[in-house]
Design a protein around this motif. Sequence first.
Motif, PDB file in Angstrom:
ATOM      1  N   LYS A  66      10.639   4.140   0.954  1.00  0.00           N
ATOM      2  CA  LYS A  66      10.589   2.700   1.270  1.00  0.00           C
ATOM      3  C   LYS A  66       9.180   2.357   1.754  1.00  0.00           C
ATOM      4  O   LYS A  66       8.934   2.195   2.945  1.00  0.00           O
ATOM      5  CB  LYS A  66      11.624   2.350   2.334  1.00  0.00           C
ATOM      6  N   GLY A 115       7.403  -0.323   1.664  1.00  0.00           N
ATOM      7  CA  GLY A 115       7.178  -1.626   2.278  1.00  0.00           C
ATOM      8  C   GLY A 115       7.408  -1.657   3.766  1.00  0.00           C
ATOM      9  O   GLY A 115       6.873  -2.529   4.472  1.00  0.00           O
ATOM     10  N   VAL A 163       4.929   0.416  -4.352  1.00  0.00           N
ATOM     11  CA  VAL A 163       5.429  -0.949  -4.266  1.00  0.00           C
ATOM     12  C   VAL A 163       5.672  -1.498  -5.669  1.00  0.00           C
ATOM     13  O   VAL A 163       5.087  -1.031  -6.644  1.00  0.00           O
ATOM     14  CB  VAL A 163       4.420  -1.820  -3.474  1.00  0.00           C
ATOM     15  N   CYS A 204       9.656   4.535  -7.904  1.00  0.00           N
ATOM     16  CA  CYS A 204       8.881   4.482  -6.658  1.00  0.00           C
ATOM     17  C   CYS A 204       8.216   5.822  -6.378  1.00  0.00           C
ATOM     18  O   CYS A 204       7.018   5.879  -6.027  1.00  0.00           O
ATOM     19  CB  CYS A 204       9.797   4.086  -5.502  1.00  0.00           C
ATOM     20  N   LEU A 252       3.806  -7.444   4.592  1.00  0.00           N
ATOM     21  CA  LEU A 252       3.636  -6.836   3.277  1.00  0.00           C
ATOM     22  C   LEU A 252       3.159  -7.854   2.255  1.00  0.00           C
ATOM     23  O   LEU A 252       2.239  -7.585   1.461  1.00  0.00           O
ATOM     24  CB  LEU A 252       4.960  -6.207   2.828  1.00  0.00           C
ATOM     25  N   ARG A 253       3.742  -9.036   2.259  1.00  0.00           N
ATOM     26  CA  ARG A 253       3.354 -10.059   1.285  1.00  0.00           C
ATOM     27  C   ARG A 253       1.922 -10.530   1.505  1.00  0.00           C
ATOM     28  O   ARG A 253       1.193 -10.800   0.543  1.00  0.00           O
ATOM     29  CB  ARG A 253       4.339 -11.222   1.354  1.00  0.00           C
ATOM     30  N   ILE A 284      10.057  -9.343  -4.253  1.00  0.00           N
ATOM     31  CA  ILE A 284      10.284  -8.034  -3.657  1.00  0.00           C
ATOM     32  C   ILE A 284      10.974  -8.202  -2.313  1.00  0.00           C
ATOM     33  O   ILE A 284      10.914  -9.274  -1.678  1.00  0.00           O
ATOM     34  CB  ILE A 284       8.956  -7.265  -3.495  1.00  0.00           C
ATOM     35  N   ASP A 339      11.851  -6.328   1.681  1.00  0.00           N
ATOM     36  CA  ASP A 339      11.021  -5.761   2.752  1.00  0.00           C
ATOM     37  C   ASP A 339      10.632  -4.313   2.494  1.00  0.00           C
ATOM     38  O   ASP A 339       9.638  -3.833   3.043  1.00  0.00           O
ATOM     39  CB  ASP A 339      11.761  -5.863   4.090  1.00  0.00           C
ATOM     40  N   THR A 340      11.405  -3.605   1.675  1.00  0.00           N
ATOM     41  CA  THR A 340      11.087  -2.210   1.384  1.00  0.00           C
ATOM     42  C   THR A 340      10.079  -2.059   0.259  1.00  0.00           C
ATOM     43  O   THR A 340       9.585  -0.959   0.022  1.00  0.00           O
ATOM     44  CB  THR A 340      12.361  -1.431   1.018  1.00  0.00           C
ATOM     45  N   GLY A 341       9.764  -3.142  -0.474  1.00  0.00           N
ATOM     46  CA  GLY A 341       8.784  -3.090  -1.549  1.00  0.00           C
ATOM     47  C   GLY A 341       9.369  -3.023  -2.938  1.00  0.00           C
ATOM     48  O   GLY A 341       8.616  -2.953  -3.914  1.00  0.00           O
TER      49      GLY A 341
END
Length: 526
Positions: free
Chosen positions: A301, A303, A236, A244, A169-170, A197, A199-201
Amino acid sequence: MALSQRLDLRQSQSLVMTPQLQQAIKLLQFSNAELTEFVESELEKNPLLEADEGERSFSEEASEDNVTAYEKAHDPDVKQAESEEGFSDEIVQDTLLQTSSENLPSLNDDPNDTDYENNWGSAGVNDPNELGPSAIGEDYTSYKTSGNSNNFDHPDYNIDETASADKTLRQHLYEQLGVDFIGIQERLIGAHLIEMIDDTGYLLTDPSDLMANLDCTEEQINNVLCKLQHFDPPGVFARNLSECLALQLRDKDRLDPAMQTLIENLDQLAKHELGNLKKLCNVDDEDIVEMISEIKSLNPKPGLLFEPSIEQQIAPDVILRASPDGTWLVELNPETLPKVLVNNSYYAKVSKKQMLKPEKEYLNECIQSANWLVKSLHQRATTIIKVASEIVSQQDNFFRFGVQYLKPLVLRDVASAIEMHESTVSRVTNNKYISTPRGMLELKYFFSSSIASAAGGDALSAEAVKARIKALVDSEEPNKILSDDRIVEILVGQGVDIARRTVAKYRDAMRIPSSVQRRRQKSIKI
């Protein structure tokens, strides 16, 4: 009273937990994954243990390869055969075969049109004339096997090797950061926000904390955050669930005032207070159903699309199959059983040599530990199959007719039948699974408390009563929602002596809402 000393002899009995006994108890309660990890560690520590894989060992293959290489290097016949054939690993085709009609070029193909600069450049050679014949041959061979990326017909070509690694994601966000942001300060703020952030964003901390570290204003941080919230995947950099969902709806151009009001009242949506939501959003039944369905299609979620959660697959320890004669076959899963052998030949060979006392003690300790491990693994397998067989025998009607025929069973019933202690049965059934025609079940599942029968018949299992409650709730009509008292009346009429608080407890355990919440849910079919 005078003090005096005297010597007495007393005899008593006590249970001593030896290291071997402790190891056997640990092996019994290990799951198959923990047991595999433990056995692998013992294989590394003990030189007298080896894994029985049913294949040749690496040492045997290496020794054969060394012998073959030695024969090729010293046998003149082998040398002569290789020199006559040119290359021992390649099949040299005859000229007649190479000039067949299938291999001849077509009329439109001219051999003089070959682009040597392009071909040799991919192999890392600039000018083939500057190299000797041997060097040209080696480079050209490497070019044919690996340098030419367009040789799709080559037997060594694997398209999976050309696939890129999974992007995190990053990494995905940093790529967008370099394109959408030009200023150095904005990129610096954006990079810090990306690192904040999870892992889920979602943002983990308040972005205003960057003001002191980066010497910037809150307005600059909010401007950068506003741009980052337009990044892919939609949703995100949100700070809560409502934001979200709003970002995803904005990306779909569906964030109208009614939908914004619905998102701001997610707590009422969780309680299924649809009447209040219709008034707040100023919509009718059809619109509220459509809006809720659209919210359900969103990803809470986002991310995890780049970093999905890793789920460990459960492998059964015991497999249950039905035989043709109507009985049950209970067997251990061979895939989860570690196969360990004691290398007695190596021990006999080493023990004949002269060794110092510490070396002899170490060797004796290794052989004792190896023998005890093999014996403990065998005892563990025997105990598991014995306990599982008794459970299948006790719950025969469950496997044949379903969960409503699950009998109440406690550890003492199985322990007395197989003449073992209850603690042993408890360790065996801990983290052990059995594959049955009715699915993968934990051995602990078959042990449940009993509920008395109202008619004085056989007691019922708690799981069987839960199944009846769930069946009653699933079959209820929207205009006739069953209360807990009504469920008690129905179960008593079916011969189940149960209290209202027990029904409420079972209902909460199965995550079934109360009658009021179910009435709200079913008032409008969503």
